[in-house]
Design an enzyme around this catalytic site. Structure first.
Site, PDB file in Angstrom:
ATOM      1  N   CYS A   1       0.840  -1.195   0.000  1.00  0.00           N
ATOM      2  CA  CYS A   1       0.000   0.000   0.000  1.00  0.00           C
ATOM      3  C   CYS A   1       0.885   1.258   0.000  1.00  0.00           C
ATOM      4  O   CYS A   1       1.592   1.512  -0.969  1.00  0.00           O
ATOM      5  CB  CYS A   1      -0.982  -0.032   1.163  1.00  0.00           C
ATOM      6  SG  CYS A   1      -2.360   1.135   0.953  1.00  0.00           S
TER       7      CYS A   1
ATOM      8  N   HIS B   1      -3.707  -4.866  -0.386  1.00  0.00           N
ATOM      9  CA  HIS B   1      -3.234  -5.431   0.881  1.00  0.00           C
ATOM     10  C   HIS B   1      -3.278  -6.952   0.795  1.00  0.00           C
ATOM     11  O   HIS B   1      -4.338  -7.547   1.005  1.00  0.00           O
ATOM     12  CB  HIS B   1      -4.118  -4.961   2.038  1.00  0.00           C
ATOM     13  CG  HIS B   1      -3.892  -3.555   2.449  1.00  0.00           C
ATOM     14  ND1 HIS B   1      -2.960  -3.191   3.397  1.00  0.00           N
ATOM     15  CD2 HIS B   1      -4.464  -2.399   2.025  1.00  0.00           C
ATOM     16  CE1 HIS B   1      -2.987  -1.875   3.556  1.00  0.00           C
ATOM     17  NE2 HIS B   1      -3.885  -1.374   2.740  1.00  0.00           N
TER      18      HIS B   1
ATOM     19  N   GLU C   1      -2.234  -9.029   2.915  1.00  0.00           N
ATOM     20  CA  GLU C   1      -2.543  -9.564   4.249  1.00  0.00           C
ATOM     21  C   GLU C   1      -4.036  -9.474   4.576  1.00  0.00           C
ATOM     22  O   GLU C   1      -4.507 -10.061   5.554  1.00  0.00           O
ATOM     23  CB  GLU C   1      -1.717  -8.845   5.321  1.00  0.00           C
ATOM     24  CG  GLU C   1      -2.197  -7.472   5.732  1.00  0.00           C
ATOM     25  CD  GLU C   1      -1.883  -6.346   4.761  1.00  0.00           C
ATOM     26  OE1 GLU C   1      -2.162  -5.185   5.108  1.00  0.00           O
ATOM     27  OE2 GLU C   1      -1.358  -6.618   3.655  1.00  0.00           O
TER      28      GLU C   1
END
Length: 215
Positions: A80, A194, A196
Protein backbone atom coordinates in the site's frame (compact mmCIF):
# COMPACT_ATOMS: atom_id res chain seq x y z
CA UNK A 1 13.14 -18.01 7.54
CA UNK A 2 13.12 -14.60 9.22
CA UNK A 3 11.19 -11.70 7.69
CA UNK A 4 12.09 -8.22 8.91
CA UNK A 5 9.06 -5.90 9.01
CA UNK A 6 9.90 -2.20 9.12
CA UNK A 7 8.03 -0.20 11.76
CA UNK A 8 8.10 3.57 11.18
CA UNK A 9 4.86 4.49 12.92
CA UNK A 10 2.39 4.26 10.02
CA UNK A 11 2.00 0.53 9.61
CA UNK A 12 -0.69 -2.06 10.20
CA UNK A 13 1.91 -4.42 11.56
CA UNK A 14 -0.17 -7.07 13.30
CA UNK A 15 -2.06 -8.32 10.24
CA UNK A 16 1.14 -8.36 8.17
CA UNK A 17 2.97 -10.25 10.91
CA UNK A 18 0.13 -12.79 11.18
CA UNK A 19 0.13 -13.37 7.42
CA UNK A 20 3.81 -14.37 7.44
CA UNK A 21 3.44 -16.35 10.67
CA UNK A 22 0.69 -18.36 8.93
CA UNK A 23 3.48 -19.99 6.90
CA UNK A 24 5.81 -20.46 9.84
CA UNK A 25 8.04 -17.46 9.21
CA UNK A 26 9.91 -15.88 12.09
CA UNK A 27 9.21 -12.15 12.01
CA UNK A 28 11.13 -9.22 13.44
CA UNK A 29 9.37 -5.89 13.89
CA UNK A 30 11.99 -3.17 13.95
CA UNK A 31 12.72 0.52 13.66
CA UNK A 32 16.49 0.03 13.83
CA UNK A 33 18.81 0.65 10.85
CA UNK A 34 21.14 -2.15 11.97
CA UNK A 35 18.28 -4.68 11.82
CA UNK A 36 17.38 -3.54 8.32
CA UNK A 37 20.99 -3.89 7.19
CA UNK A 38 21.15 -7.43 8.62
CA UNK A 39 17.85 -8.57 7.06
CA UNK A 40 17.45 -11.49 4.68
CA UNK A 41 14.03 -10.23 3.53
CA UNK A 42 12.29 -6.91 4.16
CA UNK A 43 8.65 -5.85 4.30
CA UNK A 44 7.65 -2.17 4.21
CA UNK A 45 3.96 -1.88 5.12
CA UNK A 46 2.13 1.41 5.45
CA UNK A 47 -1.08 3.39 5.62
CA UNK A 48 -1.52 7.16 5.52
CA UNK A 49 0.13 10.03 3.66
CA UNK A 50 3.29 9.70 1.56
CA UNK A 51 5.11 12.64 3.15
CA UNK A 52 4.41 11.33 6.65
CA UNK A 53 5.73 7.89 5.69
CA UNK A 54 8.96 9.25 4.24
CA UNK A 55 9.37 11.58 7.23
CA UNK A 56 9.05 8.59 9.54
CA UNK A 57 11.71 6.64 7.65
CA UNK A 58 14.06 9.62 7.57
CA UNK A 59 13.62 10.38 11.28
CA UNK A 60 14.61 6.81 12.15
CA UNK A 61 17.57 6.78 9.77
CA UNK A 62 16.03 4.02 7.65
CA UNK A 63 16.10 5.54 4.16
CA UNK A 64 19.71 4.74 3.27
CA UNK A 65 19.70 1.25 4.84
CA UNK A 66 16.62 0.35 2.78
CA UNK A 67 18.27 1.69 -0.37
CA UNK A 68 21.47 -0.23 0.38
CA UNK A 69 19.60 -3.50 0.88
CA UNK A 70 17.64 -3.05 -2.34
CA UNK A 71 20.87 -2.33 -4.24
CA UNK A 72 22.37 -5.51 -2.77
CA UNK A 73 19.47 -7.58 -4.08
CA UNK A 74 17.68 -8.24 -0.79
CA UNK A 75 14.01 -9.10 -1.41
CA UNK A 76 11.84 -6.13 -0.42
CA UNK A 77 8.03 -6.07 -0.38
CA UNK A 78 6.21 -2.74 -0.09
CA UNK A 79 2.50 -2.81 0.76
CA UNK A 80 0.00 0.00 0.00
CA UNK A 81 1.78 3.20 1.13
CA UNK A 82 4.92 1.07 1.36
CA UNK A 83 4.64 0.37 -2.37
CA UNK A 84 4.15 4.05 -3.19
CA UNK A 85 7.26 5.05 -1.22
CA UNK A 86 9.33 2.71 -3.40
CA UNK A 87 8.86 5.17 -6.29
CA UNK A 88 10.81 8.34 -7.11
CA UNK A 89 8.24 10.86 -5.93
CA UNK A 90 4.62 11.54 -5.05
CA UNK A 91 2.25 14.41 -5.79
CA UNK A 92 0.29 13.86 -2.55
CA UNK A 93 0.01 17.20 -0.69
CA UNK A 94 2.82 18.70 -2.79
CA UNK A 95 5.78 17.02 -4.45
CA UNK A 96 7.76 14.71 -2.17
CA UNK A 97 10.76 12.47 -2.83
CA UNK A 98 10.45 8.73 -2.31
CA UNK A 99 12.99 5.94 -1.96
CA UNK A 100 13.72 5.91 -5.70
CA UNK A 101 13.80 2.12 -6.00
CA UNK A 102 11.24 1.90 -8.82
CA UNK A 103 11.35 4.66 -11.46
CA UNK A 104 8.05 6.52 -11.61
CA UNK A 105 5.66 8.86 -9.83
CA UNK A 106 2.65 8.55 -7.54
CA UNK A 107 -0.38 10.61 -8.62
CA UNK A 108 -3.96 11.13 -7.43
CA UNK A 109 -6.67 8.84 -8.77
CA UNK A 110 -8.96 11.02 -10.94
CA UNK A 111 -12.30 11.94 -9.37
CA UNK A 112 -14.03 11.22 -12.68
CA UNK A 113 -14.09 7.94 -14.56
CA UNK A 114 -13.06 7.33 -18.17
CA UNK A 115 -16.49 8.59 -19.33
CA UNK A 116 -16.25 11.79 -17.31
CA UNK A 117 -18.69 10.72 -14.62
CA UNK A 118 -17.90 11.30 -10.93
CA UNK A 119 -16.26 8.35 -9.20
CA UNK A 120 -15.51 7.62 -5.59
CA UNK A 121 -12.03 8.39 -4.31
CA UNK A 122 -10.58 6.70 -2.32
CA UNK A 123 -10.86 3.51 -4.32
CA UNK A 124 -12.09 0.94 -1.79
CA UNK A 125 -13.01 -2.46 -3.20
CA UNK A 126 -12.01 -5.97 -4.11
CA UNK A 127 -10.59 -5.82 -7.62
CA UNK A 128 -9.15 -8.39 -10.05
CA UNK A 129 -5.47 -8.61 -10.92
CA UNK A 130 -4.32 -8.90 -14.54
CA UNK A 131 -0.78 -9.38 -15.89
CA UNK A 132 0.94 -6.06 -16.59
CA UNK A 133 3.56 -5.01 -19.11
CA UNK A 134 3.84 -7.57 -21.91
CA UNK A 135 3.22 -10.55 -19.61
CA UNK A 136 0.75 -13.22 -20.65
CA UNK A 137 0.52 -14.53 -17.09
CA UNK A 138 2.23 -14.23 -13.70
CA UNK A 139 4.61 -17.16 -14.16
CA UNK A 140 8.04 -16.77 -12.59
CA UNK A 141 6.98 -13.84 -10.39
CA UNK A 142 5.76 -13.36 -6.84
CA UNK A 143 2.23 -13.59 -8.27
CA UNK A 144 2.90 -16.99 -9.85
CA UNK A 145 0.21 -18.72 -7.78
CA UNK A 146 -2.43 -16.12 -8.72
CA UNK A 147 -4.77 -16.74 -11.62
CA UNK A 148 -5.49 -13.63 -13.72
CA UNK A 149 -8.83 -12.25 -12.59
CA UNK A 150 -8.51 -13.27 -8.94
CA UNK A 151 -9.32 -10.40 -6.60
CA UNK A 152 -7.45 -8.55 -3.88
CA UNK A 153 -8.46 -5.80 -1.47
CA UNK A 154 -7.64 -2.18 -2.36
CA UNK A 155 -8.00 1.02 -0.35
CA UNK A 156 -6.12 4.06 -1.74
CA UNK A 157 -6.53 7.56 -3.14
CA UNK A 158 -3.23 7.70 -5.06
CA UNK A 159 -1.79 5.39 -7.69
CA UNK A 160 1.75 4.61 -8.83
CA UNK A 161 2.73 5.11 -12.46
CA UNK A 162 5.98 3.30 -13.32
CA UNK A 163 8.15 5.04 -15.92
CA UNK A 164 8.82 1.70 -17.61
CA UNK A 165 5.63 -0.21 -18.39
CA UNK A 166 7.44 -3.52 -17.86
CA UNK A 167 7.85 -2.62 -14.17
CA UNK A 168 4.06 -2.93 -13.80
CA UNK A 169 3.69 -6.56 -12.73
CA UNK A 170 -0.09 -6.43 -12.44
CA UNK A 171 -2.88 -3.97 -13.09
CA UNK A 172 -6.49 -3.60 -12.13
CA UNK A 173 -9.23 -1.43 -13.60
CA UNK A 174 -11.11 1.33 -11.78
CA UNK A 175 -13.47 3.73 -13.48
CA UNK A 176 -12.53 2.36 -16.88
CA UNK A 177 -8.82 3.12 -16.38
CA UNK A 178 -5.89 0.82 -15.63
CA UNK A 179 -4.22 1.20 -12.25
CA UNK A 180 -0.88 -0.40 -11.44
CA UNK A 181 -1.73 -2.97 -8.78
CA UNK A 182 1.76 -4.42 -8.34
CA UNK A 183 5.18 -3.24 -9.48
CA UNK A 184 8.59 -4.87 -9.56
CA UNK A 185 12.13 -3.73 -10.27
CA UNK A 186 15.02 -6.07 -9.53
CA UNK A 187 14.48 -7.58 -6.08
CA UNK A 188 11.97 -4.87 -5.16
CA UNK A 189 8.24 -5.60 -5.25
CA UNK A 190 5.28 -3.39 -4.40
CA UNK A 191 1.61 -4.28 -3.95
CA UNK A 192 -0.90 -1.43 -3.97
CA UNK A 193 -3.49 -3.82 -2.56
CA UNK A 194 -3.23 -5.43 0.88
CA UNK A 195 -2.19 -9.09 0.50
CA UNK A 196 -2.54 -9.56 4.25
CA UNK A 197 -6.24 -8.60 3.97
CA UNK A 198 -6.96 -10.41 0.69
CA UNK A 199 -7.89 -13.86 1.95
CA UNK A 200 -6.52 -16.95 0.23
CA UNK A 201 -5.28 -15.01 -2.81
CA UNK A 202 -3.25 -12.68 -0.59
CA UNK A 203 -1.83 -15.58 1.36
CA UNK A 204 -0.64 -17.19 -1.89
CA UNK A 205 1.28 -14.00 -2.65
CA UNK A 206 2.83 -13.90 0.83
CA UNK A 207 3.86 -17.54 0.48
CA UNK A 208 5.41 -16.96 -2.94
CA UNK A 209 7.36 -13.96 -1.65
CA UNK A 210 8.77 -16.17 1.10
CA UNK A 211 9.77 -18.82 -1.43
CA UNK A 212 11.54 -16.26 -3.61
CA UNK A 213 13.27 -14.73 -0.58
CA UNK A 214 14.47 -18.14 0.57
CA UNK A 215 16.24 -18.98 -2.69
Amino acid sequence: MKVTIIDYGLSNLLSVQHAFAHFGAETLLTSKPEDVLAADALVLPGVGAFQDGMAGLEKLGLVEPIRQKAAAGTPLLGICLGMQMLFDESEEFGLHKGLGLIPGRVVKIPDTDADGCPQRVPHISWNPLYPGGSRADFGGTVLAAVQPGEECYFIHSYEAKPTDETDCLAFTVYGGRRICAAATHGSVLGCQFHPEKSGEVGLKIIEEFMKLADR
